[in-house]
Design a protein around this motif. Structure first.
Motif, PDB file in Angstrom:
ATOM      1  N   GLY A 193      -2.500 -11.440 -18.025  1.00  0.00           N
ATOM      2  CA  GLY A 193      -1.325 -11.493 -17.164  1.00  0.00           C
ATOM      3  C   GLY A 193      -1.686 -11.699 -15.702  1.00  0.00           C
ATOM      4  N   ASP A 194      -2.797 -11.121 -15.261  1.00  0.00           N
ATOM      5  CA  ASP A 194      -3.233 -11.306 -13.873  1.00  0.00           C
ATOM      6  C   ASP A 194      -3.781 -12.710 -13.659  1.00  0.00           C
ATOM      7  N   MET A 195      -4.569 -13.200 -14.616  1.00  0.00           N
ATOM      8  CA  MET A 195      -5.146 -14.542 -14.483  1.00  0.00           C
ATOM      9  C   MET A 195      -4.064 -15.606 -14.409  1.00  0.00           C
ATOM     10  N   LYS A 196      -2.948 -15.375 -15.070  1.00  0.00           N
ATOM     11  CA  LYS A 196      -1.844 -16.344 -15.049  1.00  0.00           C
ATOM     12  C   LYS A 196      -1.386 -16.605 -13.613  1.00  0.00           C
ATOM     13  N   PHE A 197      -1.234 -15.545 -12.829  1.00  0.00           N
ATOM     14  CA  PHE A 197      -0.766 -15.718 -11.448  1.00  0.00           C
ATOM     15  C   PHE A 197      -1.829 -16.388 -10.582  1.00  0.00           C
ATOM     16  N   LEU A 198      -3.098 -16.039 -10.793  1.00  0.00           N
ATOM     17  CA  LEU A 198      -4.156 -16.648  -9.983  1.00  0.00           C
ATOM     18  C   LEU A 198      -4.296 -18.136 -10.305  1.00  0.00           C
ATOM     19  N   LEU A 199      -4.295 -18.488 -11.591  1.00  0.00           N
ATOM     20  CA  LEU A 199      -4.452 -19.895 -11.959  1.00  0.00           C
ATOM     21  C   LEU A 199      -3.263 -20.728 -11.518  1.00  0.00           C
ATOM     22  N   GLU A 200      -2.091 -20.130 -11.509  1.00  0.00           N
ATOM     23  CA  GLU A 200      -0.923 -20.857 -10.998  1.00  0.00           C
ATOM     24  C   GLU A 200      -1.092 -21.165  -9.511  1.00  0.00           C
ATOM     25  N   GLU A 201      -1.647 -20.219  -8.767  1.00  0.00           N
ATOM     26  CA  GLU A 201      -1.896 -20.448  -7.350  1.00  0.00           C
ATOM     27  C   GLU A 201      -2.968 -21.515  -7.154  1.00  0.00           C
ATOM     28  N   LEU A 202      -4.028 -21.479  -7.944  1.00  0.00           N
ATOM     29  CA  LEU A 202      -5.092 -22.476  -7.850  1.00  0.00           C
ATOM     30  C   LEU A 202      -4.596 -23.860  -8.250  1.00  0.00           C
ATOM     31  N   ALA A 203      -3.651 -23.919  -9.192  1.00  0.00           N
ATOM     32  CA  ALA A 203      -3.154 -25.209  -9.667  1.00  0.00           C
ATOM     33  C   ALA A 203      -2.437 -25.991  -8.565  1.00  0.00           C
ATOM     34  N   GLN A 204      -1.911 -25.296  -7.560  1.00  0.00           N
ATOM     35  CA  GLN A 204      -1.228 -25.982  -6.468  1.00  0.00           C
ATOM     36  C   GLN A 204      -2.206 -26.800  -5.622  1.00  0.00           C
ATOM     37  N   ASP A 205      -3.419 -26.327  -5.505  1.00  0.00           N
ATOM     38  CA  ASP A 205      -4.469 -27.056  -4.789  1.00  0.00           C
ATOM     39  C   ASP A 205      -5.783 -26.799  -5.526  1.00  0.00           C
ATOM     40  N   PRO A 206      -6.053 -27.552  -6.602  1.00  0.00           N
ATOM     41  CA  PRO A 206      -7.209 -27.252  -7.452  1.00  0.00           C
ATOM     42  C   PRO A 206      -8.509 -27.198  -6.649  1.00  0.00           C
ATOM     43  N   PRO A 207      -9.357 -26.228  -6.942  1.00  0.00           N
ATOM     44  CA  PRO A 207     -10.624 -26.084  -6.222  1.00  0.00           C
ATOM     45  C   PRO A 207     -11.635 -27.136  -6.675  1.00  0.00           C
ATOM     46  N   PRO A 208     -12.773 -27.243  -5.990  1.00  0.00           N
ATOM     47  CA  PRO A 208     -13.863 -28.089  -6.514  1.00  0.00           C
ATOM     48  C   PRO A 208     -14.236 -27.624  -7.911  1.00  0.00           C
ATOM     49  N   PRO A 209     -14.924 -28.464  -8.675  1.00  0.00           N
ATOM     50  CA  PRO A 209     -15.269 -28.074 -10.048  1.00  0.00           C
ATOM     51  C   PRO A 209     -15.939 -26.705 -10.101  1.00  0.00           C
ATOM     52  N   ARG A 210     -15.385 -25.855 -10.925  1.00  0.00           N
ATOM     53  CA  ARG A 210     -15.909 -24.503 -11.075  1.00  0.00           C
ATOM     54  C   ARG A 210     -16.138 -24.208 -12.557  1.00  0.00           C
ATOM     55  N   GLN A 211     -17.259 -23.550 -12.831  1.00  0.00           N
ATOM     56  CA  GLN A 211     -17.554 -23.128 -14.199  1.00  0.00           C
ATOM     57  C   GLN A 211     -17.041 -21.704 -14.369  1.00  0.00           C
ATOM     58  N   TRP A 212     -15.982 -21.561 -15.178  1.00  0.00           N
ATOM     59  CA  TRP A 212     -15.363 -20.245 -15.358  1.00  0.00           C
ATOM     60  C   TRP A 212     -16.048 -19.491 -16.490  1.00  0.00           C
ATOM     61  N   ILE A 213     -16.317 -18.220 -16.238  1.00  0.00           N
ATOM     62  CA  ILE A 213     -16.853 -17.312 -17.251  1.00  0.00           C
ATOM     63  C   ILE A 213     -15.826 -16.216 -17.451  1.00  0.00           C
ATOM     64  N   GLY A 214     -15.271 -16.120 -18.663  1.00  0.00           N
ATOM     65  CA  GLY A 214     -14.131 -15.240 -18.872  1.00  0.00           C
ATOM     66  C   GLY A 214     -14.409 -14.045 -19.745  1.00  0.00           C
ATOM     67  N   SER A 215     -13.725 -12.961 -19.445  1.00  0.00           N
ATOM     68  CA  SER A 215     -13.757 -11.780 -20.312  1.00  0.00           C
ATOM     69  C   SER A 215     -12.820 -12.013 -21.492  1.00  0.00           C
ATOM     70  N   GLU A 216     -12.977 -11.178 -22.512  1.00  0.00           N
ATOM     71  CA  GLU A 216     -12.207 -11.406 -23.742  1.00  0.00           C
ATOM     72  C   GLU A 216     -10.708 -11.257 -23.528  1.00  0.00           C
ATOM     73  N   SER A 217     -10.296 -10.603 -22.455  1.00  0.00           N
ATOM     74  CA  SER A 217      -8.877 -10.356 -22.249  1.00  0.00           C
ATOM     75  C   SER A 217      -8.097 -11.647 -22.036  1.00  0.00           C
ATOM     76  N   TRP A 218      -8.694 -12.640 -21.353  1.00  0.00           N
ATOM     77  CA  TRP A 218      -7.939 -13.863 -21.042  1.00  0.00           C
ATOM     78  C   TRP A 218      -8.542 -15.132 -21.619  1.00  0.00           C
ATOM     79  N   ILE A 219      -9.792 -15.106 -22.027  1.00  0.00           N
ATOM     80  CA  ILE A 219     -10.453 -16.348 -22.434  1.00  0.00           C
ATOM     81  C   ILE A 219      -9.852 -16.931 -23.708  1.00  0.00           C
ATOM     82  N   THR A 220      -9.175 -16.087 -24.513  1.00  0.00           N
ATOM     83  CA  THR A 220      -8.584 -16.593 -25.760  1.00  0.00           C
ATOM     84  C   THR A 220      -7.069 -16.765 -25.651  1.00  0.00           C
ATOM     85  N   ASP A 221      -6.499 -16.575 -24.465  1.00  0.00           N
ATOM     86  CA  ASP A 221      -5.049 -16.673 -24.305  1.00  0.00           C
ATOM     87  C   ASP A 221      -4.629 -18.148 -24.311  1.00  0.00           C
TER      88      ASP A 221
END
Length: 827
Positions: free
Chosen positions: A259-287
């Motif tokens: 639920g928290d990642m949803k708000f952060l990624l929505e903010e990032l989607a408005q101005d996508p950052p340079p290529p980033r390699q995301w490493i996720g915890s089990e809470s959001w990586i399978t959502d």
């Protein structure tokens, strides 16, 4: 006395009676409805804001499915019916605590009269909560009552503290294992410079703290650490997004709730950052909802193992419209999913739910049943409680299982039995350790782009904490990285220092930021990112790239090199010249010029000069114990013999002149016996000096490690410097005496005065040896030996050319001068 329930009650979302009741707490709604109190009336009971979390609804329905499956089983709890009360916490801690009190008290407004209030109203165990923060809160409530709480999704490592949470269990591994897995994952791909973000909650704060602890031990540096929560202001979430955009770290580790990642990624989607390699915890990586953010393609992380639960999909999908109105939760879910209403008063867009709706046509988290991960954790939690109840109620008799459902079960009994459960269901093992945690096993998952551009979750490996150190990870499929690359990205603050250099840290920056400095002279580093260089042993020296120590080359004046060959050639040539001269003199021994110049001393002088030439050969070659003693003593004795002969010849010239004076008979005092004795005496003194030198402190071979750092000079140490300079000093003394006497006799009126030749030879001899001293002291290494040989050869050639060359010239080319008449001619 009567025990009464205070405050307003809160009805469960789902309930069913049974012989024993299992509680459940799930965040079925996204958030609690907030209302402002006016403090003039009693506040309304807390309620949830509209908005069903389909995933959490699936979890609650899975609990119902598992209980129905157990009630139909003939092996587990035969003849016993389990009931359930499932509450909605609305993802709110106050609502979760309210549900915990409800589960502890049940719904009876008054019960048990008597002196003490009994605990008969309590359920035997509870499944939940999904979040760590609400689980912590309700665990504190259940703990004093010994009510077991079995969570399917609360992963905070803090919940393993049995002093704070004595009755807490979970079927999902602790975040301590997840943090360890994520840190080792980062380390495995060589990323030492990362960014870190986490939820500002117990889950995120504790999880990130565990991750950073392991990362520090693994040598991983963090450029920034940012925390946020879904209810934070837009400006704060934008600040976190900007930190990701501005950073130099390519890898971002996100230990956050979905639920928290949803708000952060929505903010990032408005101005996508340079290529980033995301490493996720089990809470959001399978959502699945988060996989719509295409700039996160290539993300990897750990996930709970996929599972198969036979019959669950049909149970979830086969929800008939007639069952829905019975539950307000299912009603809201149905109306939102199909955009319809069951009552005209709440009709949305004028559409009524007519019963033709089919869940199979939906595509949301409730109907996403292709991969059961957390759902299986709910399933295992229910079965763990059921096995605990079974072990407390049932006994095996004559191959049959009998359960006494009339026994009054205390939650403490279930707590005791839960600690001992050990079974397998659908091929998945269930057990708990002393901390209430299960064995840790994660899948390694990767977000990969499909041909249609959508992102799908692919399992590429696994992490098993039970395996030996270094073997926990196994990757058996290709990983697609950020921007679709097949090569892992590089994320370092500074490039690795190659062997031969060392790291120099930047002041005020993390240890991963450094410069690479070449190793100092004489030191090496044979590993990447060496913190320090290692000095080579004294007799070793680094190679050209300072990565390995090799034995220093040993240097000495050898017969194999040009300089040695040249000096040896001159030495042999000089000796041959002296021998040829001796042959010429011997052949013409009866001639006046030979007889007039004391032929016996001349032959002895030629022999000594020959030895002087040859003794220089002892200075060439690798020094040994015998060669060191021989070269210095042979040099000293042969030169004294040579100078003694020259001195004898000089004295003879002087005596011969004195003898020509009237009445002077001095020659009888310096005849042949006296000449021989003079030469022997002077030479014997040098022999004594050499013997004393050899006895007291003789020369010896040594390795000179100080003149050159990169090589070893093999040379002869003097032993006693006094002995060496005594030998040289004695030679010099004789040479000076000889030079003075020869100079006095150089103008005698003989037609052929040998004193002139001796004077020149001694002048050359003294000049050579005077210049030899500073050259000898200042010459490095093998050139010290070369200077000494040059001095020997130069002085020897000087005597040969000055004393014997004129005589040989007359003997061979001017025989008319080799007559008695010519020599006796005074004109």
């Amino acid at each position: 006395m009567k025990c009464s329930l205070r405050g307003s009650d809160h009805l469960p979302a789902f309930a069913m009676n049974g012989d024993f009741i299992i509680g459940g707490v799930f965040s079925i709604h996204y958030k609690e409805l907030t209302e402002t109190d006016n403090y003039t009336t009693v506040p309304e009971p807390p309620s949830c804001a509209r908005g069903i979390n389909s995933r959490e609804l699936r979890f609650s329905r899975t609990m119902i499915f598992a209980i129905k499956e157990i009630n139909n089983s003939t092996e587990l709890l035969p003849g016993v019916k389990l009931g359930y009360q499932i509450y909605d916490s609305c993802a709110s801690v106050p609502m979760a605590m309210h549900a915990a009190f409800q589960l502890s008290n049940r719904q009876d407004p008054a019960f048990q009269t008597g002196d003490n209030c009994s605990s008969s109203g309590m359920i035997v165990a509870v499944v939940g909560e999904s979040g760590s923060t609400p689980s912590i809160s309700i665990s504190h409530i259940f703990g004093p009552f010994n009510i077991p709480l079995v969570s399917h999704f609360a992963t905070c490592a803090c919940l393993s503290d049995k002093d704070q949470h004595p009755t807490f269990f979970r079927t999902i591994p602790s975040d301590q294992f997840q943090a360890d897995a994520l840190a080792k994952l980062v380390k495995q791909f060589g990323w030492s410079w990362i960014g870190a973000i986490h939820s500002d909650s117990d889950y995120g704060n504790n999880g990130m703290a565990s991750f950073l602890s392991v990362a520090l031990r693994e040598g991983i540096c963090v450029e920034y650490i940012e925390s946020f929560y879904r209810t934070d202001t837009t400006s704060k979430i934008r600040r976190v997004a900007n930190a990701i955009r501005r950073s130099t770290a390519v890898v971002v580790v996100a230990f956050a709730a979905a639920g928290d990642m949803k708000f952060l990624l929505e903010e990032l989607a408005q101005d996508p950052p340079p290529p980033r390699q995301w490493i996720g915890s089990e809470s959001w990586i399978t959502d699945p909802h988060l996989m719509s953010f295409s700039f996160c393609a290539g993300a990897i992380g750990v996930a709970i193992q996929q599972s198969v639960i036979p019959g669950l999909r049909d149970f979830l999908i086969d929800l008939s419209p007639s069952e829905v109105p019975v539950s307000s939760v299912l009603t809201e879910f149905w109306e939102d999913a199909f955009n319809c209403s069951f009552t005209k008063s709440t009709t949305i867009k004028g559409k009524l739910c007519d019963g033709t709706e089919d869940l199979k046509t939906l595509n949301n988290l409730y109907t996403e049943t292709s991969k059961f991960r957390i759902t299986n954790m709910v399933y295992k939690a229910v079965y763990a409680i059921a096995h605990a109840i079974h072990n407390a109620l049932c006994q095996e008799k004559e191959s049959t299982t009998r359960c006494d459902k009339h026994i009054t079960l205390e939650p403490k009994q279930i707590f005791t039995e839960l600690r001992k459960v050990n079974f397998s269901r659908n091929g998945y093992h269930v057990s708990f350790d002393d901390k209430g945690d299960p064995p840790a096993f994660y899948e390694l998952v990767n977000w990969q782009n499909k041909k249609n551009g959508a992102i799908e979750l692919i399992t590429v490996g696994y992490y098993d904490a039970s395996l030996p150190k270094g073997q926990e990870f196994l990757i058996y499929k290709n990983i697609t990285w950020v921007e679709g690359s097949i090569q892992a990205p590089v994320s370092v603050c500074s490039e690795s220092c190659r062997p031969g250099t060392r790291k120099v840290l930047h002041k005020g920056k993390p240890i991963c930021c450094y410069d690479c400095i070449p190793c100092p002279e004489g030191e090496i580093s044979n590993m990447t990112d060496a913190p320090d260089c290692i000095p080579c042993p004294r007799e070793f020296w680094p190679n050209s790239v300072n990565t390995e120590c090799f034995p220093k080359p040993e240097e000495f004046l050898s017969f194999d090199e040009i300089l040695g060959i040249i000096l040896a050639a001159f030495s042999v040539s000089g000796a041959c010249m002296a021998i040829i001269t001796a042959v010429v003199f011997f052949y013409h021994r009866t001639t006046p010029i030979v007889r007039a110049n004391n032929s016996e001393l001349s032959f002895l002088l030629l022999m000594s000069v020959t030895l002087c030439f040859l003794c220089s050969l002892t200075f060439i070659g690798a020094p040994s114990e015998w060669s060191c003693m021989l070269r210095h003593t042979a040099f000293g004795i042969t030169f004294v013999l040579c100078i003694s002969c020259v001195l004898g010849k000089t004295i003879v010239v002087l005596m011969a002149f004195k003898a020509t004076l009237p009445g002077n008979n001095v020659m009888k005092w310096f005849g042949l016996p006296q000449q021989r004795l003079t030469v022997a005496s002077f030479t014997f003194i040098q022999v004594i000096i050499c013997i004393v030198w050899l006895v007291v402190s003789p020369p010896f071979p040594m390795k000179n490690l100080n003149t050159y750092k990169e090589k070893i000079i093999l040379e002869c140490a003097l032993g006693s410097a006094v002995g060496f300079w005594a030998v040289l000093g004695y030679i010099g003394l004789l040479a000076v005496v000889c030079f003075v006497l020869a100079a006095l006799a150089r103008k005698l009126p003989d037609n052929f005065n040998e004193a002139k030749l001796i004077t020149f030879s001694m002048l050359i001899f003294c000049a050579v040896w005077i210049t030899f001293i500073p050259a000898y002291v200042s010459s490095p290494g093998k050139y010290t030996v070369a200077v000494e040989i040059f001095a020997i050869l130069a002085s020897s050639f000087g005597m040969m050319l000055c004393i014997f060359a004129p005589k040989c010239f007359i003997i061979l080319f001017q025989p008319e001068k080799n007559t008695k008449k010519y020599l006796m001619n005074k004109n």
